[in-house]
Design a protein around this motif. Structure first.
Motif, mmCIF file in Angstrom:
data_model
loop_
_atom_site.group_PDB
_atom_site.id
_atom_site.type_symbol
_atom_site.label_atom_id
_atom_site.label_comp_id
_atom_site.label_asym_id
_atom_site.label_seq_id
_atom_site.Cartn_x
_atom_site.Cartn_y
_atom_site.Cartn_z
ATOM 1 N N LEU A 1 5.652 1.543 1.673
ATOM 2 C CA LEU A 1 6.272 2.945 1.251
ATOM 3 C C LEU A 1 7.090 2.661 0.099
ATOM 4 O O LEU A 1 7.003 3.304 -0.786
ATOM 5 C CB LEU A 1 7.038 3.664 2.451
ATOM 6 C CG LEU A 1 7.579 4.937 2.067
ATOM 7 C CD1 LEU A 1 6.193 5.798 1.680
ATOM 8 C CD2 LEU A 1 8.207 5.255 3.449
ATOM 9 N N ASN A 2 7.824 1.616 0.269
ATOM 10 C CA ASN A 2 8.992 1.422 -0.903
ATOM 11 C C ASN A 2 8.359 1.072 -2.035
ATOM 12 O O ASN A 2 8.683 1.358 -3.316
ATOM 13 C CB ASN A 2 10.100 0.549 -0.571
ATOM 14 C CG ASN A 2 9.470 -0.993 -0.081
ATOM 15 O OD1 ASN A 2 8.313 -1.077 0.248
ATOM 16 N ND2 ASN A 2 10.365 -2.139 -0.167
ATOM 17 N N THR A 3 7.365 0.165 -1.944
ATOM 18 C CA THR A 3 6.423 -0.246 -3.516
ATOM 19 C C THR A 3 5.688 0.954 -4.122
ATOM 20 O O THR A 3 6.099 0.900 -5.073
ATOM 21 C CB THR A 3 5.374 -1.169 -2.760
ATOM 22 O OG1 THR A 3 5.990 -2.371 -2.291
ATOM 23 C CG2 THR A 3 4.775 -1.852 -4.323
ATOM 24 N N ILE A 4 5.174 1.826 -3.287
ATOM 25 C CA ILE A 4 4.578 3.017 -3.803
ATOM 26 C C ILE A 4 5.517 3.938 -4.376
ATOM 27 O O ILE A 4 5.389 4.644 -5.440
ATOM 28 C CB ILE A 4 3.420 3.723 -2.727
ATOM 29 C CG1 ILE A 4 2.671 2.654 -2.264
ATOM 30 C CG2 ILE A 4 3.006 4.905 -3.478
ATOM 31 C CD1 ILE A 4 1.737 3.176 -1.271
ATOM 32 N N SER A 5 6.673 4.002 -3.854
ATOM 33 C CA SER A 5 7.780 4.875 -4.235
ATOM 34 C C SER A 5 8.205 4.478 -5.382
ATOM 35 O O SER A 5 8.703 5.244 -6.307
ATOM 36 C CB SER A 5 8.606 5.017 -3.083
ATOM 37 O OG SER A 5 8.230 5.784 -1.848
ATOM 38 N N GLU A 6 8.402 3.409 -5.476
ATOM 39 C CA GLU A 6 9.169 2.578 -6.636
ATOM 40 C C GLU A 6 8.042 3.040 -7.798
ATOM 41 O O GLU A 6 8.479 3.392 -8.896
ATOM 42 C CB GLU A 6 9.345 1.405 -6.481
ATOM 43 C CG GLU A 6 9.988 0.447 -7.856
ATOM 44 C CD GLU A 6 10.374 -0.695 -7.627
ATOM 45 O OE1 GLU A 6 10.618 -1.635 -8.684
ATOM 46 O OE2 GLU A 6 10.621 -1.289 -6.612
#
Length: 197
Positions: free
Chosen positions: A134-139
């Motif tokens: 989730l944090n990778t895609i959000s970034e």
């Protein structure tokens, strides 16, 4: 009947490695590619054990939820936000398993839910990312959020679906899942294993 223009993104945080140990829940409601509402609940897990690893992730401990309601008390309000909408989650297997486990423990009938996973959706829409956390895609999508806050995670999950729909220029969310060959599954009873978030 499911509204194909509306989705409900959900995210649970758990107190320990058991699916049934949910201590918070966030929901983000999307209509016509806009987040129109978010909701957040803290809840007291059926068993009071908080694993230090989980507490470090989300910052919720036994003291914070000691006087919060158990899941069955908030379920009528939660269900209102899920009924009639496609439910999505980032790593849906986890969040749907948490929901099933809680419904089983409190002997609550399953709602008529179809759901999809935004991990699988993102893999189809944005191939070649380092990973699909989730944090990778959000970034990658420049989504600003506080990871492991259930409401913030649900909002990020909802935004991933919105951005995917815009990128592919689809008419509705059913069209999005169809075009990306992202499975829509019906929530049904099955065996649950203890799982780590």
């Amino acid at each position: 009947m499911t509204n194909i223009r509306e989705i409900a993104a959900i995210d649970f945080e758990t107190a320990n490695e058991k699916f049934s140990s949910a201590c918070s829940l966030g929901i983000a409601i999307v209509k016509d590619y806009e987040i129109i509402k978010t909701r957040y609940w803290l809840m007291k897990p059926p068993e009071p054990y908080f694993r230090p690893f989980n507490v470090r992730l989300h910052g919720i401990n036994e003291e914070i939820v000691e006087k919060k309601p158990e899941f069955y008390r908030i379920w009528p309000s939660v269900r209102k936000h899920l009924d009639g909408r496609i439910v999505i989650a980032h790593n849906a297997m986890f969040d749907i398993s948490v929901l099933k486990s809680l419904l089983n423990i409190y002997q609550i009938d399953y709602p008529d839910i179809i759901y999809a996973c935004t991990v699988n959706l993102a893999r189809k829409v944005w191939a070649g990312l380092e990973n699909y956390k989730l944090n990778t895609i959000s970034e990658f999508l420049k989504i600003d959020f506080k990871h492991h806050n259930a409401c913030e995670d649900a909002r990020a999950c909802a935004t991933i679906a919105i951005e995917a729909a815009k990128k592919l220029n689809v008419s509705d969310f059913l069209d999005l899942f169809s075009k990306t060959e992202t499975d829509l599954k019906k929530m049904e009873r099955d065996c649950l294993e203890i799982c780590q978030h």
